[in-house]
Motif scaffolding. Sequence first.
Motif, PDB file in Angstrom:
ATOM      1  N   VAL A 158       0.868  -1.178   0.000  1.00 30.68           N
ATOM      2  CA  VAL A 158       0.000   0.000   0.000  1.00 30.68           C
ATOM      3  C   VAL A 158       0.905   1.229   0.000  1.00 30.68           C
ATOM      4  O   VAL A 158       2.037   1.187   0.480  1.00 30.68           O
ATOM      5  N   GLY A 159       0.413   2.318  -0.554  1.00 30.73           N
ATOM      6  CA  GLY A 159       1.187   3.556  -0.495  1.00 30.73           C
ATOM      7  C   GLY A 159       2.371   3.533  -1.442  1.00 30.73           C
ATOM      8  O   GLY A 159       2.294   3.096  -2.591  1.00 30.73           O
ATOM      9  N   LEU A 160       3.515   3.985  -0.950  1.00 28.73           N
ATOM     10  CA  LEU A 160       4.714   4.160  -1.760  1.00 28.73           C
ATOM     11  C   LEU A 160       5.398   2.820  -2.032  1.00 28.73           C
ATOM     12  O   LEU A 160       5.553   2.013  -1.116  1.00 28.73           O
ATOM     13  N   PRO A 161       5.837   2.562  -3.279  1.00 28.68           N
ATOM     14  CA  PRO A 161       6.643   1.354  -3.524  1.00 28.68           C
ATOM     15  C   PRO A 161       7.887   1.369  -2.647  1.00 28.68           C
ATOM     16  O   PRO A 161       8.494   2.415  -2.417  1.00 28.68           O
ATOM     17  N   LEU A 162       8.280   0.210  -2.149  1.00 27.11           N
ATOM     18  CA  LEU A 162       9.385   0.142  -1.197  1.00 27.11           C
ATOM     19  C   LEU A 162      10.704   0.638  -1.775  1.00 27.11           C
ATOM     20  O   LEU A 162      11.501   1.265  -1.073  1.00 27.11           O
ATOM     21  N   THR A 163      10.950   0.355  -3.045  1.00 27.91           N
ATOM     22  CA  THR A 163      12.214   0.821  -3.617  1.00 27.91           C
ATOM     23  C   THR A 163      12.269   2.345  -3.668  1.00 27.91           C
ATOM     24  O   THR A 163      13.333   2.944  -3.466  1.00 27.91           O
ATOM     25  N   GLU A 164      11.123   2.981  -3.901  1.00 27.25           N
ATOM     26  CA  GLU A 164      11.102   4.440  -3.872  1.00 27.25           C
ATOM     27  C   GLU A 164      11.343   4.944  -2.459  1.00 27.25           C
ATOM     28  O   GLU A 164      12.045   5.935  -2.245  1.00 27.25           O
ATOM     29  N   ALA A 165      10.765   4.276  -1.473  1.00 28.91           N
ATOM     30  CA  ALA A 165      10.919   4.714  -0.082  1.00 28.91           C
ATOM     31  C   ALA A 165      12.373   4.646   0.366  1.00 28.91           C
ATOM     32  O   ALA A 165      12.896   5.583   0.967  1.00 28.91           O
ATOM     33  N   VAL A 166      13.055   3.539   0.054  1.00 32.88           N
ATOM     34  CA  VAL A 166      14.429   3.393   0.548  1.00 32.88           C
ATOM     35  C   VAL A 166      15.418   4.235  -0.254  1.00 32.88           C
ATOM     36  O   VAL A 166      16.496   4.558   0.240  1.00 32.88           O
ATOM     37  N   MET A 167      15.061   4.602  -1.481  1.00 33.35           N
ATOM     38  CA  MET A 167      15.972   5.395  -2.312  1.00 33.35           C
ATOM     39  C   MET A 167      15.712   6.895  -2.191  1.00 33.35           C
ATOM     40  O   MET A 167      16.366   7.691  -2.865  1.00 33.35           O
ATOM     41  N   ASP A 168      14.774   7.290  -1.351  1.00 31.74           N
ATOM     42  CA  ASP A 168      14.492   8.712  -1.164  1.00 31.74           C
ATOM     43  C   ASP A 168      15.751   9.433  -0.685  1.00 31.74           C
ATOM     44  O   ASP A 168      16.397   8.979   0.268  1.00 31.74           O
ATOM     45  N   PRO A 169      16.133  10.556  -1.321  1.00 39.11           N
ATOM     46  CA  PRO A 169      17.348  11.267  -0.897  1.00 39.11           C
ATOM     47  C   PRO A 169      17.293  11.744   0.546  1.00 39.11           C
ATOM     48  O   PRO A 169      18.331  11.888   1.193  1.00 39.11           O
ATOM     49  N   VAL A 177       5.388  -0.889   6.861  1.00 38.34           N
ATOM     50  CA  VAL A 177       5.451  -1.703   5.647  1.00 38.34           C
ATOM     51  C   VAL A 177       4.348  -2.762   5.642  1.00 38.34           C
ATOM     52  O   VAL A 177       4.263  -3.600   6.545  1.00 38.34           O
ATOM     53  N   GLU A 178       3.506  -2.706   4.629  1.00 39.16           N
ATOM     54  CA  GLU A 178       2.511  -3.764   4.411  1.00 39.16           C
ATOM     55  C   GLU A 178       3.075  -4.779   3.420  1.00 39.16           C
ATOM     56  O   GLU A 178       3.523  -4.404   2.332  1.00 39.16           O
ATOM     57  N   LEU A 179       3.037  -6.048   3.782  1.00 44.22           N
ATOM     58  CA  LEU A 179       3.545  -7.114   2.921  1.00 44.22           C
ATOM     59  C   LEU A 179       2.484  -8.187   2.734  1.00 44.22           C
ATOM     60  O   LEU A 179       1.933  -8.701   3.711  1.00 44.22           O
TER      61      LEU A 179
END
Length: 487
Positions: A158-169, A177-179
């Motif tokens: 749900v919400g932001l894709p995890l790769t986008e979240a961890v790569m945020d500057p 985290v929903e899995l």
Amino acid sequence: MRDVLSLGRKDSWEGVHAVVAGFGASGFAAADNLTHLGASVTVLADNATAAQLEKAQLLEILGATVRLHAGATGALPDDVDVLVTSPGFRPDAPLLAQARGRGVPVWGEAELAWRLRDPDHPAPWLCITGTNGKTTTVQMLESILRAAGLRCVAAGNVGLPLTEAVMDPEPYDVLAVELSSFQLHYVDTMAAESAAVLNFAGDHLDWDGGETAMEDYAADKGRIYQGVERACVYNVADPTTERLVRDADVVEGARAIGFTLGIPSVGMVGVVEDLLVDRAFVEERQTSAAELCAIADLASPAPHFVANALAAAALALAHGVSRSAVREGLRTFVPDGHRIAVVRERDDITWVDDSKATNPHAAQSSLLAYEPVVWVAGGLAKGATFDELVQQVKDRLRAVVLIGKDRAIIADALARHAPDVPVIEVTAGETGSVDGADLMGRVVGAAAQVARPGDTVLLAPGCASMDQFTDYAARGDAFAAAVRALT
């Protein structure tokens, strides 16, 4: 084939050929960030919407290759080093089978994101899974964490894709985290700070398949506890969730924290009279409990909603959040649409949209919150059965209105276990009208004919929606529109 198992965010990915299977939000995020890291990326997708075609053009400008109509059944390139798969791909999909046969690592988005965390600012993950309630609980958790002043976001399923979240500057302080079981099936090194399994019931058994489908589904859910550092949160009323905790290999010192709708024992959170209370994170837990909030503070008093709030509170408390932040986060939380949403109250009849109840377990939770009920159900059953559900709720059913492709499965269960309950079947072909308005108009009309003052007409289908609607939201919107037109 290059060894990718040791690569992370600050390593060079040049020379790595990564194949991304699927082109939804998580697939695009994975392809975009792998391209940014220097990998050679090929995206294989079965099809694409107009918006996805625009994203495909963007990726190709950045240097990626996008092959449409070459998804699950397509051929895996010869020189692939890693395959990043969408949750929608079954484990036995030919593309994945080719990768396993050639020894190519297969990662889901969660596993990729875990490997791409910033080693200097690795925001901890508070992870949630379960058959039902995941989205509501992770959003509650996000609300609590933000009330505590933390920079966080709901991410994953749900919400932001995890790769986008961890790569945020700008690094996050913590991720909620929903899995899904799909995502957990493909994790390997991921280890949550704390994790919760909310409940366990058969769902998506058509995806797992085979005689061991339930065992495989449970094993996938249980992977969320592996390597947990602080707390494994489980549902006291669901023995499977406690068993998954017992079977997990966790960091020494991690605690098992139960949540219950009853009075909590030591090491649990629960309910005393009309209060949510903590008896797990207080120093005096042997003799007392600390108030978290009142049930009246929540957006709904429905039992499953209260249970979700307790699970979110336990994860937040394990992270070190104050009880005042828990109360504020829960008090201000408003659930998404189509989740136990009251559409209208008229003539002492309440109309409730819980279109998001897409499996029997979720439907049962909704039905147990109301009495008497005119139940609107049906759609795509996804391999589920309804006997247990009907046995649990038969005494509170005024009548049942059935729709959808698999309505006969529910009708048969009702005939076996609740033969005196009136059943009305509303058919409209397997695609209905374009927006479902005609179908839902007749459904609501039928429900209005049998509902009496004091009743709740509840759309809790227990099934997926794609046989007659675009998605569960479209189904809920059609129901709400029909209710407002009638009343």
